[in-house]
Design a protein around this motif. Sequence first.
Motif, PDB file in Angstrom:
ATOM      1  N   ARG A 208       0.816  -1.214   0.000  1.00  0.00           N
ATOM      2  CA  ARG A 208       0.000   0.000   0.000  1.00  0.00           C
ATOM      3  C   ARG A 208       0.851   1.266   0.000  1.00  0.00           C
ATOM      4  O   ARG A 208       0.464   2.283   0.585  1.00  0.00           O
ATOM      5  CB  ARG A 208      -0.928   0.003   1.226  1.00  0.00           C
ATOM      6  N   VAL A 209       1.988   1.233  -0.624  1.00  0.00           N
ATOM      7  CA  VAL A 209       2.821   2.434  -0.719  1.00  0.00           C
ATOM      8  C   VAL A 209       3.004   2.797  -2.181  1.00  0.00           C
ATOM      9  O   VAL A 209       2.872   1.944  -3.063  1.00  0.00           O
ATOM     10  CB  VAL A 209       4.195   2.217  -0.044  1.00  0.00           C
ATOM     11  N   PRO A 210       3.288   4.069  -2.479  1.00  0.00           N
ATOM     12  CA  PRO A 210       3.559   4.449  -3.868  1.00  0.00           C
ATOM     13  C   PRO A 210       4.686   3.603  -4.439  1.00  0.00           C
ATOM     14  O   PRO A 210       5.723   3.418  -3.792  1.00  0.00           O
ATOM     15  CB  PRO A 210       3.968   5.921  -3.758  1.00  0.00           C
ATOM     16  N   THR A 211       4.487   3.090  -5.644  1.00  0.00           N
ATOM     17  CA  THR A 211       5.452   2.164  -6.237  1.00  0.00           C
ATOM     18  C   THR A 211       5.721   2.525  -7.692  1.00  0.00           C
ATOM     19  O   THR A 211       4.790   2.753  -8.467  1.00  0.00           O
ATOM     20  CB  THR A 211       4.936   0.719  -6.162  1.00  0.00           C
ATOM     21  N   LEU A 212       7.005   2.559  -8.027  1.00  0.00           N
ATOM     22  CA  LEU A 212       7.442   2.740  -9.410  1.00  0.00           C
ATOM     23  C   LEU A 212       8.146   1.464  -9.845  1.00  0.00           C
ATOM     24  O   LEU A 212       9.022   0.954  -9.134  1.00  0.00           O
ATOM     25  CB  LEU A 212       8.410   3.922  -9.523  1.00  0.00           C
ATOM     26  N   VAL A 213       7.776   0.954 -11.021  1.00  0.00           N
ATOM     27  CA  VAL A 213       8.449  -0.197 -11.615  1.00  0.00           C
ATOM     28  C   VAL A 213       9.045   0.256 -12.941  1.00  0.00           C
ATOM     29  O   VAL A 213       8.358   0.868 -13.759  1.00  0.00           O
ATOM     30  CB  VAL A 213       7.482  -1.371 -11.843  1.00  0.00           C
ATOM     31  N   ILE A 214      10.336  -0.037 -13.140  1.00  0.00           N
ATOM     32  CA  ILE A 214      11.034   0.352 -14.368  1.00  0.00           C
ATOM     33  C   ILE A 214      11.448  -0.907 -15.118  1.00  0.00           C
ATOM     34  O   ILE A 214      12.073  -1.805 -14.537  1.00  0.00           O
ATOM     35  CB  ILE A 214      12.290   1.194 -14.062  1.00  0.00           C
ATOM     36  N   GLY A 215      11.102  -0.987 -16.400  1.00  0.00           N
ATOM     37  CA  GLY A 215      11.474  -2.142 -17.204  1.00  0.00           C
ATOM     38  C   GLY A 215      11.794  -1.739 -18.623  1.00  0.00           C
ATOM     39  O   GLY A 215      11.547  -0.603 -19.043  1.00  0.00           O
ATOM     40  N   HIS A 216      12.354  -2.690 -19.372  1.00  0.00           N
ATOM     41  CA  HIS A 216      12.660  -2.455 -20.780  1.00  0.00           C
ATOM     42  C   HIS A 216      12.855  -3.779 -21.492  1.00  0.00           C
ATOM     43  O   HIS A 216      12.986  -4.838 -20.857  1.00  0.00           O
ATOM     44  CB  HIS A 216      13.896  -1.567 -20.937  1.00  0.00           C
ATOM     45  N   GLY A 217      12.917  -3.726 -22.794  1.00  0.00           N
ATOM     46  CA  GLY A 217      13.095  -4.936 -23.588  1.00  0.00           C
ATOM     47  C   GLY A 217      14.559  -5.254 -23.845  1.00  0.00           C
ATOM     48  O   GLY A 217      15.461  -4.649 -23.267  1.00  0.00           O
ATOM     49  N   VAL A 218      14.797  -6.249 -24.708  1.00  0.00           N
ATOM     50  CA  VAL A 218      16.134  -6.699 -25.105  1.00  0.00           C
ATOM     51  C   VAL A 218      16.954  -7.040 -23.866  1.00  0.00           C
ATOM     52  O   VAL A 218      18.089  -6.604 -23.701  1.00  0.00           O
ATOM     53  CB  VAL A 218      16.870  -5.658 -25.982  1.00  0.00           C
ATOM     54  N   ASP A 219      16.361  -7.824 -22.972  1.00  0.00           N
ATOM     55  CA  ASP A 219      17.024  -8.138 -21.705  1.00  0.00           C
ATOM     56  C   ASP A 219      16.509  -9.479 -21.199  1.00  0.00           C
ATOM     57  O   ASP A 219      15.404  -9.574 -20.686  1.00  0.00           O
ATOM     58  CB  ASP A 219      16.751  -7.041 -20.686  1.00  0.00           C
ATOM     59  N   PHE A 220      17.321 -10.534 -21.366  1.00  0.00           N
ATOM     60  CA  PHE A 220      16.919 -11.872 -20.917  1.00  0.00           C
ATOM     61  C   PHE A 220      16.875 -11.947 -19.396  1.00  0.00           C
ATOM     62  O   PHE A 220      15.984 -12.585 -18.828  1.00  0.00           O
ATOM     63  CB  PHE A 220      17.903 -12.909 -21.456  1.00  0.00           C
ATOM     64  N   ALA A 221      17.831 -11.316 -18.724  1.00  0.00           N
ATOM     65  CA  ALA A 221      17.929 -11.423 -17.268  1.00  0.00           C
ATOM     66  C   ALA A 221      16.849 -10.624 -16.547  1.00  0.00           C
ATOM     67  O   ALA A 221      16.499 -10.951 -15.409  1.00  0.00           O
ATOM     68  CB  ALA A 221      19.311 -10.965 -16.798  1.00  0.00           C
TER      69      ALA A 221
END
Length: 275
Positions: A208-221
């Motif tokens: 229940r806290v503000p959350t930022l998720v950062i992602g991108h492509g071209v990345d198997f790991a």
Amino acid sequence: MSWSRLARDDAQLRVFDGGSGFPVVFQHGLGGDEAQVRGNFPDEPAVRRLTVECRAQGESSAGSTRPFSIAMFADDVLAATEAHDAQRFVAGGISMGAAIALRLAVRHPDRVAALILARPAWVDTAAPENMRPYAEVAALLARMSPSDAKAAFEASATGRLLAREAPDNLVSLLGFFDRPDPALTARLLADIAADGPGVTGGDLAAIRVPTLVIGHGVDFAHPLAHAEALAARIPGARLAVIPPKATDKAGHVAAFRAAVATFLDQILPSLESSS
């Protein structure tokens, strides 16, 4: 800014504490260090950043407690916040650091005021398929000389796959063969590749806290699907999709910093007023 040492069991951990403002505890990825965080963290807004170099990484010693685990590293980070009088903080990190931050948010909701999960390598299960290359590197290092192990990994099916589809991951993995203690590196990689943040789907839904998720492509790991899953399952989480590091490193870093800066700009006023 300042550096200090924190004794945990028989390990000596190096802790960075710099800046002023609301505390942001931001952790590096597997095999990384404070410099990795510094290279991606924005200069503004003004915050107090703490980073613990996890056991057997950076300039922190390994100690003798085994296995290495995300739970161990999270407990170490929590101890560092207590030693540095950061009672309530934003928890964040890159890859393994994101898993540490997620575990802290679930296990210590009274301490974590907001959450930043950058390039997550786990969602809620241990030993996901994307961590298999790390386990393969560990197995090779455990039974071959570093130079032979490196050549074998590059020639393997996984090595060839990464060269085609995720070259940045391959460069990172090849770096493990050049570390000074191959046996310790093998143990670290094997233990963490088999581990997970120790959270459930229900835990994610309860954040229940503000959350930022950062992602991108071209990345198997660090599959974009992991970032999308976390953003979908944590209530109110924001997803920032940034340029892949493998194809546009400068754009990746700039977008990473901008995403974190924008998020902090939006949440800090309320956090500071309630502290």
